[in-house]
Structures are given as structure tokens and as C-alpha cells.
Design a protein around this motif. Structure first.
Motif, mmCIF file in Angstrom:
data_model
loop_
_atom_site.group_PDB
_atom_site.id
_atom_site.type_symbol
_atom_site.label_atom_id
_atom_site.label_comp_id
_atom_site.label_asym_id
_atom_site.label_seq_id
_atom_site.Cartn_x
_atom_site.Cartn_y
_atom_site.Cartn_z
ATOM 1 N N LYS A 380 9.661 -0.778 -18.489
ATOM 2 C CA LYS A 380 8.586 -1.213 -17.607
ATOM 3 C C LYS A 380 9.170 -1.798 -16.323
ATOM 4 O O LYS A 380 10.016 -2.685 -16.363
ATOM 5 N N TRP A 381 8.694 -1.277 -15.203
ATOM 6 C CA TRP A 381 9.023 -1.865 -13.913
ATOM 7 C C TRP A 381 8.007 -2.975 -13.624
ATOM 8 O O TRP A 381 6.791 -2.753 -13.702
ATOM 9 N N LEU A 382 8.491 -4.172 -13.261
ATOM 10 C CA LEU A 382 7.623 -5.298 -12.933
ATOM 11 C C LEU A 382 7.792 -5.624 -11.450
ATOM 12 O O LEU A 382 8.872 -6.020 -11.003
ATOM 13 N N ILE A 383 6.717 -5.445 -10.681
ATOM 14 C CA ILE A 383 6.724 -5.733 -9.238
ATOM 15 C C ILE A 383 5.675 -6.813 -9.007
ATOM 16 O O ILE A 383 4.473 -6.573 -9.163
ATOM 17 N N GLU A 384 6.103 -8.025 -8.625
ATOM 18 C CA GLU A 384 5.166 -9.146 -8.530
ATOM 19 C C GLU A 384 5.478 -10.028 -7.322
ATOM 20 O O GLU A 384 6.633 -10.161 -6.910
ATOM 21 N N HIS A 401 8.962 5.622 -17.817
ATOM 22 C CA HIS A 401 8.738 4.332 -17.169
ATOM 23 C C HIS A 401 7.260 4.113 -16.850
ATOM 24 O O HIS A 401 6.573 5.011 -16.361
ATOM 25 N N SER A 402 6.807 2.880 -17.116
ATOM 26 C CA SER A 402 5.506 2.408 -16.641
ATOM 27 C C SER A 402 5.760 1.378 -15.551
ATOM 28 O O SER A 402 6.730 0.623 -15.613
ATOM 29 N N ILE A 403 4.880 1.326 -14.563
ATOM 30 C CA ILE A 403 5.077 0.436 -13.419
ATOM 31 C C ILE A 403 3.885 -0.508 -13.332
ATOM 32 O O ILE A 403 2.735 -0.061 -13.270
ATOM 33 N N LEU A 404 4.163 -1.820 -13.344
ATOM 34 C CA LEU A 404 3.131 -2.848 -13.249
ATOM 35 C C LEU A 404 3.291 -3.571 -11.919
ATOM 36 O O LEU A 404 4.333 -4.175 -11.653
ATOM 37 N N VAL A 405 2.258 -3.533 -11.071
ATOM 38 C CA VAL A 405 2.285 -4.180 -9.758
ATOM 39 C C VAL A 405 1.206 -5.254 -9.753
ATOM 40 O O VAL A 405 0.032 -4.971 -10.026
ATOM 41 N N SER A 406 1.591 -6.502 -9.440
ATOM 42 C CA SER A 406 0.635 -7.605 -9.532
ATOM 43 C C SER A 406 0.845 -8.595 -8.391
ATOM 44 O O SER A 406 1.966 -8.925 -8.037
ATOM 45 N N ARG A 407 -0.274 -9.053 -7.807
ATOM 46 C CA ARG A 407 -0.290 -10.123 -6.805
ATOM 47 C C ARG A 407 0.673 -9.864 -5.645
ATOM 48 O O ARG A 407 1.513 -10.694 -5.310
ATOM 49 N N CYS A 408 0.550 -8.700 -5.066
ATOM 50 C CA CYS A 408 1.348 -8.358 -3.878
ATOM 51 C C CYS A 408 0.416 -8.257 -2.670
ATOM 52 O O CYS A 408 -0.724 -7.790 -2.786
ATOM 53 N N THR A 409 0.898 -8.673 -1.505
ATOM 54 C CA THR A 409 0.091 -8.676 -0.288
ATOM 55 C C THR A 409 0.887 -8.025 0.846
ATOM 56 O O THR A 409 2.065 -8.341 1.043
ATOM 57 N N LYS A 410 0.236 -7.110 1.557
ATOM 58 C CA LYS A 410 0.835 -6.432 2.710
ATOM 59 C C LYS A 410 2.213 -5.886 2.355
ATOM 60 O O LYS A 410 3.223 -6.236 2.969
ATOM 61 N N ILE A 422 0.974 3.920 -13.719
ATOM 62 C CA ILE A 422 1.067 2.795 -12.790
ATOM 63 C C ILE A 422 -0.184 1.953 -12.944
ATOM 64 O O ILE A 422 -1.299 2.484 -12.968
ATOM 65 N N SER A 423 -0.003 0.627 -13.047
ATOM 66 C CA SER A 423 -1.125 -0.314 -13.123
ATOM 67 C C SER A 423 -0.983 -1.326 -12.001
ATOM 68 O O SER A 423 0.078 -1.924 -11.823
ATOM 69 N N ILE A 424 -2.062 -1.530 -11.229
ATOM 70 C CA ILE A 424 -2.055 -2.427 -10.072
ATOM 71 C C ILE A 424 -3.221 -3.391 -10.207
ATOM 72 O O ILE A 424 -4.349 -2.981 -10.488
ATOM 73 N N VAL A 438 2.554 11.232 -15.160
ATOM 74 C CA VAL A 438 2.126 11.896 -16.390
ATOM 75 C C VAL A 438 0.697 11.510 -16.728
ATOM 76 O O VAL A 438 -0.111 12.351 -17.138
ATOM 77 N N SER A 439 0.350 10.225 -16.544
ATOM 78 C CA SER A 439 -0.937 9.718 -17.015
ATOM 79 C C SER A 439 -1.874 9.384 -15.866
ATOM 80 O O SER A 439 -2.576 10.249 -15.361
ATOM 81 N N SER A 440 -1.902 8.126 -15.438
ATOM 82 C CA SER A 440 -2.931 7.704 -14.481
ATOM 83 C C SER A 440 -2.445 6.549 -13.634
ATOM 84 O O SER A 440 -1.439 5.901 -13.924
ATOM 85 N N VAL A 441 -3.206 6.269 -12.569
ATOM 86 C CA VAL A 441 -3.058 5.068 -11.757
ATOM 87 C C VAL A 441 -4.299 4.212 -11.983
ATOM 88 O O VAL A 441 -5.426 4.664 -11.740
ATOM 89 N N ASP A 442 -4.110 2.982 -12.484
ATOM 90 C CA ASP A 442 -5.203 2.034 -12.708
ATOM 91 C C ASP A 442 -5.130 0.959 -11.629
ATOM 92 O O ASP A 442 -4.099 0.289 -11.490
ATOM 93 N N VAL A 443 -6.214 0.780 -10.882
ATOM 94 C CA VAL A 443 -6.262 -0.221 -9.813
ATOM 95 C C VAL A 443 -7.408 -1.171 -10.117
ATOM 96 O O VAL A 443 -8.568 -0.742 -10.253
ATOM 97 N N ILE A 444 -7.096 -2.479 -10.247
ATOM 98 C CA ILE A 444 -8.083 -3.476 -10.662
ATOM 99 C C ILE A 444 -8.071 -4.640 -9.675
ATOM 100 O O ILE A 444 -7.012 -5.194 -9.356
#
Length: 529
Positions: A380-384, A401-410, A422-424, A438-444
Motif C-alpha cells: 500500500k502506498w500512503l500519501i498524506e 499496489h493500492s494507493i491511499l491519498v488523504s488530506r492533501c491540498t493543491k 486508488i482511494s482518495i 485494474v480496479s477503480s478510483v474511489d474519491v470521497i
């Protein structure tokens, strides 16, 4: 003989009088962490009365504000029930519940300060100092979740971590009760997963989730009753810095200002004196009677005062079993196959059944800034926490690899290679460029989101996204897009010919539903002109 009998009767009368006065003394044993002692039921008196001297000036009897009394009642019922249920589960859940209890104690002190003090400037240092303890305790709840992502109880920890932001209602105007309701929706997103997984197997897990939900319901009623238009301060009160010092100095700080001397009852008469008789024994310092409600609150806050010892009964994890200290354990986790890829129909089905959160972002005044983080943890890639990052964050991904992106600005992120998913979440002005997934992009819960797809992408899921621009390539024209509670969404698709410009297509936001032959029929509303 008659004089001895008379003396015994006088002693009995004096003893009876002392016994009547003892229950009127408050018990100071509960004055812990800002908790007030039991309120006296009778008249206050001092040692001068016991010595038969003339009565000294009477002491003023202070009482708690109704708002604080109701807050204490909520801690003593709903919060205490949740803590007890957490201790039955044990481990990290019990440790996190102790942090939640400390957070409620910190908010209690904040409310006491608002009763005592004038309203400070929300940008001032004194206001931030008043909020400091609450910020730290709320951050501690979230830190337990962040430090234990590989725990089997991670969903439990996330439920509470998402829900603890409800204590930020004190910064919301003019309708904080709406904020409390939104925070419950955020906690239910994860809590309902626990209920669905355990409703037929482990009722204790279900009861634990419901006990946490009950805190929100009780807090919502409390805020609606006492602070329906937001936090109120005492316009005639103390300076904020002085009120903060009083609350931090001792138990007396937890009380509201005493009533005026005009309404105070007169002191009792002095005790009778005896000829050649020894003085009565000294009174116990703390009295002998307490109110049951305050006694229970003292037991609750007694656990808080124990600090780190409250978790001393928890089992210690041996360093050899810690994945962050043993690369070999992480390698074993990496070798495990990733889960099956969801089909579009499965994705649509799960999206329709899940209860998606509707919470608002945590107020900026209560959010603790954390350092930026970009690392590969297992697969898992963690981008925070990237804020106004200059340049492009490049991620070289692999198919597992799964990619988790959280609380990023500009921030702009470039993903090269074919990743799994990818989950954002909770990002503002985020730009994403990907090759293929392979799967999806989830944006919340994102604002001003942009994405460009260069290769193939089966599914895009958007939930509570405001203003998004999505650019699809010729290879990704078969992408399925699912939206929920979204606005200002645009798809940009290539023209029919190579030299044609991209064409912008708006996604529908307004749906019309009618009843036809007993069935609900929904249609997209189109505006002409």
C-alpha cells in the motif's frame, strides 16, 4: 447522680445535633480533573461554631450550571457505557476508549471556561490555549488508529477516530446540532460494517457499536437544549486567560460564580458548651455523605487521573511480533495475494447498499497539522498531508499496489505503471494523472478534483465531490462512473477525429421521480436553453 444524668442527656443532645449537621457538608473527594464536589444540602459552617465562638462570615454555596450538570450526566451514562463495553473487548479498543474519555473531560473544562469568561478572539493565542487540551486528546484518539493500521480491530479504531471529530461542535455557528448529526453519519460508515459482519456471530460487537452511536444521540439532544445557536460566553465574566488559570488551578474552578449574599441562608447557632466537659471530637475533613450521581462521576474521572496506568492491565506486544520492527513479517504480508477484482456490477451493488458518510470536514481550528508522508507500507502506498506541494509527486506502481491519498491540498500526483486501485479522501485541489488501473478510483469528500486517464480504467466512484474535471482517453471510453451527492461534475472525452478538441459533458445532478402504474420511475431533468 442527678447531675450525671443531666450531663449525659446534654451530651446526647449535642451528639444528635452534630449528626444532623454532618450530612450537610460536601464531599471533596470527587474534586478531580475539574469535577465538582457534592453540593451541600444543609447550611455551611466552620470550626468557629464547633468551638462555641461567634459565627464567622458565612461561606457562599456554589452550584454547577445546568449545562455542566447535563454534560456530567451524559458522561456518566452514555460515555461510561461505551467505555465499559470497550474494556470488555479489550486491547486497542479499550486503550482508545480511555482517550475518548479524556477528550470529553477536556471539553467539559472548555464549557466551564465559556461560563466564566468573556468571548476571546478566535484568532488569539489565548483561544488556542483554551482549545489546546481538547486538540491533544482528540489527536491521541486518531493516533491510536494511525499507529495500528495492521490491527484486526482497525475498523473499530477507525469508527471511533472518525467519530471523535464530533467534539468540534463547539467551533460551529450557528447550528452545531447539524454538525453532530453529520459526524454520526461518518462514524456509521465504518460502524455499520462491524454490525453487518457480527450481527449473527458476536452480539457484543454490535452492542459496542450501538453504545458509541448513543453518545452522538445524547450529545445531539444536549447541544439542541443548551447550545442550539452555538457556544455562548459570559459577557460580564472574567478575562479568558484568568478563567483558564482558575479552571486549571483546582477543583473550585469547576463551579459557577457564587450566588449573591442576599440570598444566602443565615448560619446555624453555636453549639452548646459544657461545664468541665471535653470538647467534641473533630469533624472528618471531607464529610461522610455524597450524592450518588457525583460519586459515580468521581469514579469515572478517577480513571482519567491515573494517566498511563489505566492501560497497565493490557497485554504487552513482544517486539518480535511487531511488523514495523521486523521486515520479515512485512514480507510475509506482501506475499499474500491481493483480493479479487470487483466487477462493475459488484461495485454498483455494494455502492447502493453502503451507507456513505455525510460528515463535514473537521474545523481547521481543531485540526493538528501533521508532516507530509509518502511511503510504501507492504503493498500500500500512503500519501498524506501534502499542502501546496511544489512539483509533482511521482509514484511507480505495480499491479499489486493500492494507493491511499488523504488530506492533501493543491498537490499533483503522477502514477506510472498499472496499479490495483486508488482511494482518495478529504483532499482539496488535487490533480491526479494515471496510466491504467485494474480496479477503480474511489474519491470521497473532495473539492476541486481533477483526473486524467491515459490508459484503461474500469470504474470511477465519486461520493460527496464538489467540482470535478475528469479527462478520459480513447482507451478509457468504456469507463463506468458512479456518483453520489456530487455537484459540478464534468467528463471530458476526446473528439471523433484525432484533430478534434476534447468535448465537455456534464454529469446529471437533478433527478425527477414519478409514480407510474404503482412503480417509482426516475428520469434525468434536462434544461433547455
Amino acid at each position: 447522680m442527678n447531675s450525671l444524668t443531666t450531663l449525659i442527656k446534654r451530651l446526647e443532645a449535642a451528639t444528635s445535633r452534630l449528626e444532623d449537621m454532618v450530612p450537610s457538608l460536601g464531599d471533596g473527594s470527587n474534586a478531580l480533573n475539574g469535577l465538582p464536589p457534592a453540593q451541600p444540602q444543609g447550611l455551611a459552617f466552620n470550626d468557629d461554631h464547633a468551638r462555641g465562638a461567634s459565627p464567622s462570615p458565612q461561606r457562599q454555596v456554589e452550584s454547577l450550571s445546568p449545562a455542566i450538570e447535563d454534560f456530567d450526566a451524559m458522561i456518566n451514562t452514555e460515555v461510561k457505557t461505551y467505555v465499559n463495553m470497550s474494556e470488555e473487548i479489550g486491547g486497542l479498543v479499550a486503550e482508545q476508549s480511555a482517550a475518548v474519555l479524556r477528550a470529553f473531560a477536556a471539553q467539559r473544562k472548555f464549557l466551564i471556561i465559556t461560563i466564566k469568561a468573556k468571548k476571546p478572539d478566535v484568532q488569539s493565542t489565548v483561544y488556542m490555549e483554551i482549545l489546546k487540551e481538547l486538540q491533544m486528546t482528540m489527536g491521541a484518539v486518531n493516533d491510536i488508529r494511525e499507529a495500528n493500521r495492521v490491527s484486526p480491530l482497525f475498523t473499530h479504531l477507525t469508527t471511533v477516530s472518525e467519530g471523535i471529530a464530533v467534539l468540534g461542535w463547539i467551533t460551529i455557528d450557528p447550528k452545531p446540532v447539524d454538525y453532530v448529526t453529520d459526524m454520526l453519519s461518518g462514524a456509521q460508515f465504518y460502524g455499520n460494517r462491524i454490525i453487518n459482519l457480527n450481527k449473527e456471530k458476536d452480539r457484543k460487537q454490535v452492542e459496542w457499536v450501538n453504545s458509541f452511536y448513543n453518545i452522538f444521540k445524547s450529545l445531539s439532544s444536549y447541544v439542541k437544549q443548551h447550545y442550539s445557536r452555538g457556544i455562548t460566553w459570559n459577557a460580564q465574566g472574567l478575562e479568558p486567560q484568568k478563567a483558564l488559570q482558575e479552571v486549571q488551578s483546582g477543583p473550585s474552578s469547576s463551579k459557577t460564580p457564587p450566588p449573591s449574599s442576599a440570598s444566602a441562608p443565615p448560619p446555624p447557632p453555636p453549639l452548646p458548651t459544657f461545664d468541665n466537659a471535653p470538647p467534641p471530637p473533630p469533624m472528618p475533613p471531607n464529610g461522610s455523605a455524597t450524592k450518588s450521581g457525583t460519586g459515580e462521576m468521581g469514579a469515572v474521572f478517577d480513571q482519567i487521573s491515573r494517566g498511563s496506568s489505566v492501560t497497565s492491565h493490557l497485554k504487552k506486544v513482544d517486539p518480535s511480533a511487531m511488523t514495523h520492527k521486523n521486515p520479515s513479517l512485512r514480507a510475509q504480508n506482501n506475499s499474500a495475494p491481493s483480493g479479487p477484482v470487483r466487477s462493475a456490477s459488484q461495485t454498483s451493488s455494494s455502492s447502493s447498499k453502503s451507507h456513505l458518510p455525510g460528515k463535514k470536514p473537521k474545523p481547521e481550528s481543531l485540526r493538528t497539522k501533521k508532516p507530509p508522508r509518502k511511503e510504501l507500507d507492504g503493498n500500500k502506498w500512503l500519501i498524506e498531508n501534502f499542502d501546496n506541494h511544489t512539483g509533482i509527486l511521482e509514484i511507480s506502481a505495480q499491479i499489486s499496489h493500492s494507493i491511499l491519498v488523504s488530506r492533501c491540498t493543491k498537490t499533483t500526483i503522477r502514477v506510472t505503471g498499472k496499479a490495483n486501485a486508488i482511494s482518495i479522501d478529504n483532499c482539496t485541489s488535487l490533480s491526479l494523472v494515471i496510466d491504467s488501473l485494474v480496479s477503480s478510483v474511489d474519491v470521497i469528500k473532495c473539492l476541486k478534483f481533477e483526473m486524467q486517464v491515459l490508459g484503461t480504467l474500469p470504474t470511477i466512484m465519486l461520493d460527496q465531490v464538489d467540482s470535478a474535471q475528469i479527462y478520459l482517453g480513447r482507451e478509457s471510453l468504456g469507463t463506468e462512473v458512479f456518483t453520489s451527492k456530487c455537484s459540478a461534475m464534468n467528463l471530458n472525452v476526446p473528439g471523433i477525429r484525432e484533430e478534434d478538441d476534447y468535448a465537455e459533458r456534464a454529469l446529471p445532478e437533478q433527478i425527477k421521480s414519478v409514480i407510474r402504474n404503482g412503480l417509482v420511475v426516475s428520469e434525468i431533468v434536462e434544461h433547455a436553453g
